[in-house]
Design a protein around this motif. Structure first.
Motif, PDB file in Angstrom:
ATOM      1  N   UNK A  41      25.045  19.241 -12.315  1.00 56.61           N
ATOM      2  CA  UNK A  41      24.377  18.864 -11.066  1.00 56.61           C
ATOM      3  C   UNK A  41      25.233  19.161  -9.840  1.00 56.61           C
ATOM      4  N   UNK A  42      26.595  18.989  -9.922  1.00 53.08           N
ATOM      5  CA  UNK A  42      27.397  19.294  -8.732  1.00 53.08           C
ATOM      6  C   UNK A  42      27.535  20.786  -8.430  1.00 53.08           C
ATOM      7  N   UNK A  43      27.128  21.666  -9.366  1.00 54.83           N
ATOM      8  CA  UNK A  43      27.289  23.101  -9.113  1.00 54.83           C
ATOM      9  C   UNK A  43      26.491  23.495  -7.879  1.00 54.83           C
ATOM     10  N   UNK A  44      27.034  24.420  -7.084  1.00 57.33           N
ATOM     11  CA  UNK A  44      26.402  24.716  -5.787  1.00 57.33           C
ATOM     12  C   UNK A  44      25.092  25.473  -5.930  1.00 57.33           C
ATOM     13  N   UNK A  45      24.191  25.184  -5.028  1.00 61.88           N
ATOM     14  CA  UNK A  45      22.993  26.004  -4.864  1.00 61.88           C
ATOM     15  C   UNK A  45      23.409  27.273  -4.131  1.00 61.88           C
ATOM     16  N   UNK A  46      23.034  28.420  -4.663  1.00 64.84           N
ATOM     17  CA  UNK A  46      23.479  29.680  -4.070  1.00 64.84           C
ATOM     18  C   UNK A  46      22.325  30.537  -3.556  1.00 64.84           C
ATOM     19  N   UNK A  47      21.103  30.063  -3.711  1.00 66.08           N
ATOM     20  CA  UNK A  47      19.950  30.860  -3.298  1.00 66.08           C
ATOM     21  C   UNK A  47      18.877  29.931  -2.749  1.00 66.08           C
ATOM     22  N   UNK A  48      18.237  30.330  -1.672  1.00 63.71           N
ATOM     23  CA  UNK A  48      17.156  29.523  -1.127  1.00 63.71           C
ATOM     24  C   UNK A  48      17.213  29.475   0.382  1.00 63.71           C
ATOM     25  N   UNK A  49      16.269  28.727   0.955  1.00 57.06           N
ATOM     26  CA  UNK A  49      16.179  28.606   2.401  1.00 57.06           C
ATOM     27  C   UNK A  49      16.111  27.129   2.756  1.00 57.06           C
ATOM     28  N   UNK A  50      16.959  26.705   3.719  1.00 61.24           N
ATOM     29  CA  UNK A  50      17.082  25.291   4.040  1.00 61.24           C
ATOM     30  C   UNK A  50      17.227  25.110   5.545  1.00 61.24           C
ATOM     31  N   UNK A  51      16.942  23.896   5.991  1.00 66.68           N
ATOM     32  CA  UNK A  51      17.186  23.519   7.377  1.00 66.68           C
ATOM     33  C   UNK A  51      18.346  22.529   7.411  1.00 66.68           C
ATOM     34  N   UNK A  52      19.261  22.749   8.350  1.00 72.40           N
ATOM     35  CA  UNK A  52      20.444  21.907   8.461  1.00 72.40           C
ATOM     36  C   UNK A  52      20.533  21.299   9.854  1.00 72.40           C
ATOM     37  N   UNK A  53      20.631  19.987   9.912  1.00 74.71           N
ATOM     38  CA  UNK A  53      20.891  19.307  11.170  1.00 74.71           C
ATOM     39  C   UNK A  53      22.330  19.601  11.576  1.00 74.71           C
ATOM     40  N   UNK A  54      22.519  20.046  12.791  1.00 75.44           N
ATOM     41  CA  UNK A  54      23.854  20.387  13.265  1.00 75.44           C
ATOM     42  C   UNK A  54      24.061  21.875  13.411  1.00 75.44           C
ATOM     43  N   UNK A  55      23.252  22.667  12.740  1.00 73.24           N
ATOM     44  CA  UNK A  55      23.325  24.113  12.891  1.00 73.24           C
ATOM     45  C   UNK A  55      22.590  24.509  14.169  1.00 73.24           C
ATOM     46  N   UNK A  56      23.118  25.498  14.878  1.00 73.54           N
ATOM     47  CA  UNK A  56      22.535  25.870  16.164  1.00 73.54           C
ATOM     48  C   UNK A  56      21.573  27.048  16.075  1.00 73.54           C
ATOM     49  N   UNK A  57      21.846  28.004  15.167  1.00 70.84           N
ATOM     50  CA  UNK A  57      21.002  29.185  15.040  1.00 70.84           C
ATOM     51  C   UNK A  57      20.906  29.591  13.570  1.00 70.84           C
ATOM     52  N   UNK A  58      19.972  30.457  13.287  1.00 66.59           N
ATOM     53  CA  UNK A  58      19.804  30.944  11.917  1.00 66.59           C
ATOM     54  C   UNK A  58      21.103  31.592  11.424  1.00 66.59           C
ATOM     55  N   UNK A  59      21.463  31.308  10.176  1.00 68.30           N
ATOM     56  CA  UNK A  59      22.686  31.851   9.583  1.00 68.30           C
ATOM     57  C   UNK A  59      22.499  31.986   8.077  1.00 68.30           C
ATOM     58  N   UNK A  60      23.388  32.739   7.441  1.00 62.38           N
ATOM     59  CA  UNK A  60      23.258  33.002   6.009  1.00 62.38           C
ATOM     60  C   UNK A  60      24.619  32.919   5.317  1.00 62.38           C
ATOM     61  N   UNK A  61      24.547  32.568   4.032  1.00 61.67           N
ATOM     62  CA  UNK A  61      25.708  32.668   3.136  1.00 61.67           C
ATOM     63  C   UNK A  61      25.283  33.538   1.956  1.00 61.67           C
ATOM     64  N   UNK A  62      25.929  34.669   1.809  1.00 61.20           N
ATOM     65  CA  UNK A  62      25.637  35.592   0.710  1.00 61.20           C
ATOM     66  C   UNK A  62      26.827  35.577  -0.238  1.00 61.20           C
ATOM     67  N   UNK A  63      26.575  35.335  -1.509  1.00 58.92           N
ATOM     68  CA  UNK A  63      27.650  35.334  -2.507  1.00 58.92           C
ATOM     69  C   UNK A  63      27.609  36.625  -3.310  1.00 58.92           C
ATOM     70  N   UNK A  64      28.793  37.251  -3.461  1.00 59.58           N
ATOM     71  CA  UNK A  64      28.843  38.473  -4.261  1.00 59.58           C
ATOM     72  C   UNK A  64      28.917  38.132  -5.745  1.00 59.58           C
ATOM     73  N   UNK A  65      29.135  39.124  -6.579  1.00 62.77           N
ATOM     74  CA  UNK A  65      29.057  38.910  -8.020  1.00 62.77           C
ATOM     75  C   UNK A  65      30.182  38.039  -8.560  1.00 62.77           C
ATOM     76  N   UNK A  66      31.253  37.844  -7.791  1.00 62.94           N
ATOM     77  CA  UNK A  66      32.334  36.947  -8.206  1.00 62.94           C
ATOM     78  C   UNK A  66      32.233  35.577  -7.518  1.00 62.94           C
ATOM     79  N   UNK A  67      31.103  35.326  -6.877  1.00 67.08           N
ATOM     80  CA  UNK A  67      30.905  34.038  -6.225  1.00 67.08           C
ATOM     81  C   UNK A  67      31.609  33.909  -4.899  1.00 67.08           C
ATOM     82  N   UNK A  68      32.181  35.007  -4.372  1.00 70.47           N
ATOM     83  CA  UNK A  68      32.865  34.958  -3.075  1.00 70.47           C
ATOM     84  C   UNK A  68      31.811  34.862  -1.981  1.00 70.47           C
ATOM     85  N   UNK A  69      31.857  33.821  -1.151  1.00 71.88           N
ATOM     86  CA  UNK A  69      30.851  33.673  -0.096  1.00 71.88           C
ATOM     87  C   UNK A  69      31.163  34.540   1.125  1.00 71.88           C
ATOM     88  N   UNK A  70      30.119  35.092   1.695  1.00 72.35           N
ATOM     89  CA  UNK A  70      30.224  35.839   2.949  1.00 72.35           C
ATOM     90  C   UNK A  70      29.277  35.168   3.930  1.00 72.35           C
TER      91      UNK A  70
END
Length: 803
Positions: A41-70
């Motif tokens: 259950x604690x494993x991170x969600x790595x795909x999907x679309x969400x709304x975050x309070x505190x975020x100012x503009x649209x942004x993305x996190x893309x993970x490569x095949x080794x799980x490195x976030x960009x």
């Protein structure tokens, strides 16, 4: 009638068994389900679309095949907000453990096992310094740290009921993150690099036992002089007050919790100009050698937006990156062993212990009362810290020391330990890089630099103390003669841009041969790795990535050649010893994991040190000296004098000379290896004893199977380019390793390479917990993804919109 009764009884027994079996299945399924919930259950969600309070503009996190976030964002706030969020996804427990270690709050969750480490950290006062330092941050740095903290806290709000397994095992919930916590993480890493305090105590112990004359042999300097030009007048004043054999309990305790802290650390970095590469553009390589830890010390991440375009390695808990590259420059770091610490012996007022003598009078110290909450205890442990003009009195953290010792250290003055990270991240040229480095205070690091315009450079980074003398031994605090007068100007630090040979290199060795230069004094590496790298880099006309990979994973250890001759000069006493000596004679000197010669050599080295020095130093002092980083170099210098008086056995005066002791050491080595691996020396293997285990802080007993990684057979030793140090006092498990490897190609940054020893994730059942281990162990690399259109196959994309 009897038959019917028996049939009914049989039926009841069968139904009871069925009910019991069904109940057992339910219990097992319940336990499995609970385990799945706890682990997955604690494993991170790595795909999907969400709304975050505190975020100012649209942004993305893309993970490569080794799980490195960009992370891709449209403004700086969102960039660092999401860096905090994604780092918490993967490394939340590590972040919390490290801020607790730095603040002296481990005992709250670990109980008595964390108390000594807490006492040490509370005495140093990192939390007190961090609280003051956060007020000195530049506005943009403070905003970045706050955005990062807000991202961590948003993750905590969303996932407070699905915490990583470690929090469940220890039974607590992490507190909210703050900018002060980020500074604490920086202070902890500085502590990891600090060693001069223990070296000063060691020199004092040696001088108390054997006299100051022994320091030239036992603590030799790479420049060919004693590491200590002893100020005999100062020593005569403090020696009567000092106790021999003191041990820093806090460092020892912290190492038990954070394996490798402050033990045998080092690094390599080099940069080659385009004149030395097949592409005509620079190549930069770096591989910090740090303590073996799990999760990895480093967290690879890509950041793009608001003028930032970076990929590299962050310290979990600190925004931006510490080393890596942007779209214009690349840089890597090695620890610089310039002296930033001094111990002052203070004299207390016999009528009022709160006061300390200074220039003929007495000054009242300031006091900080620290209350340490200890899990399982009803009342807190109280630590009252006296702070003189020279710093906190650290005597309470030193076992067996009676003198009142104050520690003066640049890291204990509020400064700018974090600001420089953001300046370097935005640097577009050498002048930008040089300017950003000028603000760094609290530690010293050597940096290697390269840029897309073809320039390479070296810079010693970190403000150094302006002091009389060289600061290598404790000095009197009451006279005022040895007080610091400030900090040396940053522009005085050694640096070089585009040197004529087209090579910049540093392996923790002294960056200047001029004794008058800033940073000359210090605990500099003996220089075996540096000399080997300089020779190899200069001998080859052109380099490419493939050749650089080979050199970065080279496990040649240059001292082995001289020591091999000493082994061969010995006169073996048994057939088994003769066979072992013949294997060394036929050995090519390479420290491969499958080498029998390497196993015999390394075991001989351990025992030769023991035979030569233990009886003169005594068990306690010998153990302290053995792991100080100078012992192998001391023996390396000494064996050039076969009849030196040190080569004698005090309990048997008939044993004299280097070769006689070498024969005894060979016998010791053969006995040890034969007991462990049998009577055939050709079957002995270096990798069978020289192993690495990535031990998790909670990986004790059965939990080690779940949380730890290894053991793995390893080549090399402390003097290899591929530095894999073992503690000479506790051979032969690896305690220091290449904590990441990076090769930046300035002709095509997307062709750059990297690897970490385990993986991106700190979650035990994540697919990225140890997916890089096979690459790292084999000396292989993965692509260091940079441009979005060259990320390759991605694991997932998280799209965030403001709420």
């Amino acid at each position: 009638m009897t038959g019917r009764i028996e049939a009914r009884r049989s039926s009841r027994r069968r139904k009871a068994r069925e009910a019991a079996s069904f109940l057992a299945v339910l219990v097992v399924l319940s336990l499995v389900l609970e385990l799945v919930i706890l682990v997955y259950r604690p494993l991170p969600t790595t795909d999907g679309e969400f709304r975050l309070l505190g975020l100012e503009q649209r942004a993305e996190i893309v993970r490569d095949s080794y799980g490195v976030p960009h992370v891709y964002a449209q403004n700086a706030h969102d960039l660092f907000y999401l860096q905090g969020y994604v780092t918490a996804q993967d490394r939340l427990f590590q972040m919390d453990l490290y801020r607790r270690a730095a603040a002296g709050r481990l005992a709250e969750v670990l109980g008595d096992g964390g108390l000594d480490a807490d006492r040490s950290m509370r005495t140093l006062g990192f939390a007190r310094v961090a609280a003051a330092e956060v007020r000195l941050l530049r506005d943009e740095t403070r905003e970045a740290l706050q955005a990062f903290a807000d991202g961590v806290n948003k993750f905590l709000e969303q996932h407070g009921d699905a915490l990583p397994l470690e929090f469940v095992l220890l039974g607590y919930r992490p507190e909210r993150w703050s900018p002060t916590d980020t500074i604490l993480i920086g202070k902890l890493q500085v502590f990891d690099a600090a060693g001069n305090e223990t070296q000063e105590l060691l020199r004092a112990d040696i001088a108390l036992r054997l006299g100051t004359g022994a320091l030239a042999t036992l603590m030799p300097d790479p420049a060919g002089r004693s590491a200590t030009v002893v100020d005999e007048r100062a020593w005569s004043q403090v020696a009567p007050l000092l106790s021999a054999g003191s041990l820093d309990m806090g460092v020892a305790a912290l190492r038990a919790i954070l394996p490798g802290a402050g033990a045998g650390v080092g690094s390599n970095c080099w940069a080659l100009s385009g004149a030395k590469t097949t592409s005509g553009r620079p190549i930069l390589a770096g591989d910090p050698h740090l303590g073996v830890r799990n999760p990895s010390i480093w967290y690879e991440i890509g950041l793009e937006g608001a003028g930032y375009k970076l990929v590299g390695f962050s310290l979990p808990g600190i925004p931006a990156i510490v080393l890596g590259h942007n779209d214009r420059i690349a840089w890597s770091l090695t620890y610089a062993y310039a002296d930033t610490m001094d111990l002052f012996v203070e004299r207390a007022d016999p009528r009022d212990p709160r006061r300390y003598e200074y220039k003929g009078g007495f000054e009242t110290a300031t006091f900080a009362r620290e209350e340490i909450t200890v899990k399982g205890r009803p009342d807190p442990v109280i630590v009252d810290v006296a702070i003189t003009r020279h710093g906190p009195i650290v005597t309470s953290t030193l076992k067996g020391q009676a003198a009142q010792l104050a520690l003066r250290w640049t890291a204990l003055d509020p400064g700018h330990i974090v600001d420089w990270i953001f300046g370097v991240a935005r640097a577009r040229s050498w002048s930008d890089f040089h300017a950003a480095a000028a603000s760094f205070e609290g530690a010293a690091v050597s940096t290697c630099y390269a840029d897309v315009d073809g320039h390479i450079g070296y810079q010693l980074v970190g403000r150094l103390p302006a002091r009389p003398g060289d600061g290598s031994m404790p000095v009197p605090g009451w006279t005022g003669e040895y007080d610091w007068t400030g900090l040396v100007p940053a522009e005085a630090n050694p640096n070089a841009l585009d040197p004529p040979g087209g090579v910049v290199e540093n392996s923790n060795d002294r960056p200047s041969k001029d004794p008058r230069s800033a940073g000359y004094a210090g605990e500099w590496d003996p220089g075996f790795r540096g000399a080997y790298l300089t020779q190899r880099l200069g001998a080859r006309a052109t380099w490419d990535l493939a050749a650089t990979r080979v050199l970065q994973t080279d496990f040649t250890s240059t001292p082995a050649a001289r020591f091999r001759e000493v082994i061969l000069a010995a006169s073996p006493r048994t057939d088994l010893q003769r066979r072992a000596q013949q294997i060394v004679r036929d050995w090519n000197g390479a420290l491969g994991a499958e080498s029998a010669g390497a196993a015999i050599y390394e075991s001989w080295l351990v025992h030769m040190l023991d035979r030569t020095f233990r009886d003169k130093l005594g068990d306690t002092l010998y153990t302290s000296w053995l792991d100080n980083g100078r012992s192998t170099f001391a023996l390396y210098e000494l064996v050039q004098r076969p009849d030196d008086p040190w080569f004698v056995t005090l309990g048997d005066r008939s044993v004299r000379g280097r070769d006689a002791l070498s024969a005894l050491a060979l016998g010791d080595a053969v006995t040890e290896l034969g007991r462990r691996f049998g009577a055939d020396p050709s079957a002995w293997r270096w990798g069978d004893v020289h192993t690495i285990t990535f031990a998790h802080p909670l990986g004790i007993g059965p939990l080690a199977l779940l949380l730890s990684v290894g053991p793995l057979k390893r080549p090399g030793d402390e003097n290899s380019v591929n530095k894999e140090t073992f503690a000479l006092s506790k051979p032969y498990a690896v305690i220091t390793h290449p904590s990441e490897r990076m090769i930046a190609d300035l002709s095509d940054l997307d062709a750059s390479l990297s690897v970490t020893p385990i993986g991106e994730s700190g979650q035990p059942f994540s697919p990225h917990r140890a997916d890089q281990t096979p690459l790292w162990a084999a000396g292989e690399y993965k692509p260091m993804r940079f441009s979005r259109d060259r990320l390759g196959k991605v694991e997932g994309t998280l799209v965030f919109r403001p709420r």
